[in-house]
Design a protein around this motif. Structure first.
Motif, PDB file in Angstrom:
ATOM      1  N   GLY A 296      -1.240   8.246  -5.524  1.00  0.00           N
ATOM      2  CA  GLY A 296      -1.649   9.128  -4.893  1.00  0.00           C
ATOM      3  C   GLY A 296      -1.290  10.696  -5.191  1.00  0.00           C
ATOM      4  N   TRP A 297      -1.601  11.582  -4.519  1.00  0.00           N
ATOM      5  CA  TRP A 297      -1.297  13.104  -4.884  1.00  0.00           C
ATOM      6  C   TRP A 297       0.171  13.293  -5.136  1.00  0.00           C
ATOM      7  CZ3 TRP A 297      -4.830  10.876  -1.784  1.00  0.00           C
ATOM      8  CH2 TRP A 297      -6.187  11.284  -2.103  1.00  0.00           C
ATOM      9  N   LYS A 298       0.578  13.986  -6.099  1.00  0.00           N
ATOM     10  CA  LYS A 298       1.902  14.422  -6.333  1.00  0.00           C
ATOM     11  C   LYS A 298       2.241  15.778  -5.984  1.00  0.00           C
ATOM     12  CE  LYS A 298       2.483  10.345  -8.156  1.00  0.00           C
ATOM     13  NZ  LYS A 298       1.872   9.156  -7.641  1.00  0.00           N
TER      14      LYS A 298
ATOM     15  N   ARG B  45       0.747  -1.156  -0.019  1.00  0.00           N
ATOM     16  CA  ARG B  45       0.065   0.031   0.018  1.00  0.00           C
ATOM     17  C   ARG B  45       0.779   1.046  -0.125  1.00  0.00           C
ATOM     18  NH1 ARG B  45      -2.983  -2.679   3.544  1.00  0.00           N
ATOM     19  NH2 ARG B  45      -2.297  -1.391   5.422  1.00  0.00           N
ATOM     20  N   ILE B  46       1.980   1.287   0.812  1.00  0.00           N
ATOM     21  CA  ILE B  46       2.688   2.323   0.826  1.00  0.00           C
ATOM     22  C   ILE B  46       3.234   2.822  -0.521  1.00  0.00           C
ATOM     23  CG2 ILE B  46       5.078   3.147   1.443  1.00  0.00           C
ATOM     24  CD1 ILE B  46       4.857   1.720   4.191  1.00  0.00           C
ATOM     25  N   ARG B  47       3.834   1.664  -1.329  1.00  0.00           N
ATOM     26  CA  ARG B  47       4.072   2.047  -2.733  1.00  0.00           C
ATOM     27  C   ARG B  47       2.910   2.312  -3.749  1.00  0.00           C
ATOM     28  NH1 ARG B  47       4.410  -2.989  -6.116  1.00  0.00           N
ATOM     29  NH2 ARG B  47       2.087  -3.052  -5.465  1.00  0.00           N
ATOM     30  N   ASN B  48       1.629   1.593  -3.551  1.00  0.00           N
ATOM     31  CA  ASN B  48       0.641   1.749  -4.339  1.00  0.00           C
ATOM     32  C   ASN B  48       0.093   3.547  -4.005  1.00  0.00           C
ATOM     33  OD1 ASN B  48       0.652  -0.421  -5.350  1.00  0.00           O
ATOM     34  ND2 ASN B  48      -0.931  -0.941  -4.175  1.00  0.00           N
ATOM     35  N   ASN B  49       0.119   3.934  -2.779  1.00  0.00           N
ATOM     36  CA  ASN B  49      -0.278   5.244  -2.485  1.00  0.00           C
ATOM     37  C   ASN B  49       0.756   6.264  -2.875  1.00  0.00           C
ATOM     38  OD1 ASN B  49      -2.299   4.001  -1.052  1.00  0.00           O
ATOM     39  ND2 ASN B  49      -1.388   4.380   1.030  1.00  0.00           N
ATOM     40  N   PHE B  50       1.933   6.018  -2.939  1.00  0.00           N
ATOM     41  CA  PHE B  50       3.010   6.894  -3.539  1.00  0.00           C
ATOM     42  C   PHE B  50       3.132   6.929  -5.032  1.00  0.00           C
ATOM     43  CE2 PHE B  50       7.159   8.897  -4.496  1.00  0.00           C
ATOM     44  CZ  PHE B  50       6.858   9.827  -3.587  1.00  0.00           C
TER      45      PHE B  50
END
Length: 165
Positions: free
Chosen positions: A122-124, A114-119
């Motif tokens: 997710g927002w940039k 999830r950390i990988r997916n979120n980054f």
């Protein structure tokens, strides 16, 4: 309007990236690759590509989970796991209100994913404090994962794959 060359774009983006996310993505992606090199031991059922974090967690088990819990940095992933991103129709990507419980080794590996997916998804606009903390937590868990593999007769090959093809 003239566009910058690809080299300038790539150099600018690289210069803006902190060392911690680079470390996380480099090591996490290499772990994914290393787990995949072990045949069906850690992979999803064919024909689906990818790693089964449930299989990884089950293979690593309670001893690994206790190592994560005992580490000051890594244990934060258990106390404050990353939320999952959902695609809400018409609204785009949003974080789920409640993070999944992180109560075993499989959940720890799902949290890393999830950390990988979120980054990635997710927002940039920049690394928010929550992102920075989760990436630091993830790097600590990856360190423990490497040490666990390196000292485990059955999983040493995974740590070997991190450095050698």
């Amino acid at each position: 309007m003239t566009q910058d060359s690809w080299e300038i774009v790539a150099a600018t983006l690289s210069a803006q990236m902190d060392a911690a996310p680079i470390q996380f993505f480099a090591t996490f992606s290499r772990f994914e690759w290393a787990f995949g090199q072990e045949g069906d031991s850690f992979s999803l059922k064919p024909p689906s590509p990818g790693i089964s974090w449930d299989k990884v967690g089950q293979a690593f088990g309670g001893k690994f989970y206790q190592l994560v819990r005992a580490d000051v940095e890594a244990s934060r992933i258990i106390a404050d796991p990353p939320k999952a991103i959902e695609n809400l129709a018409g609204l785009g990507f949003r974080f789920n209100a409640t993070p999944p419980h992180c109560g075993d080794a499989s959940a720890v590996f799902h949290a890393l994913a999830r950390i990988r997916n979120n980054f990635f998804h997710g927002w940039k606009t920049g690394l928010e404090a929550d992102d920075r903390q989760h990436i630091a937590d993830g790097n600590a868990v990856l360190r423990i994962t490497y040490e666990f593999c390196n000292n485990h007769p059955k999983h040493q090959i995974v740590s070997h794959h991190l450095m050698y093809v």
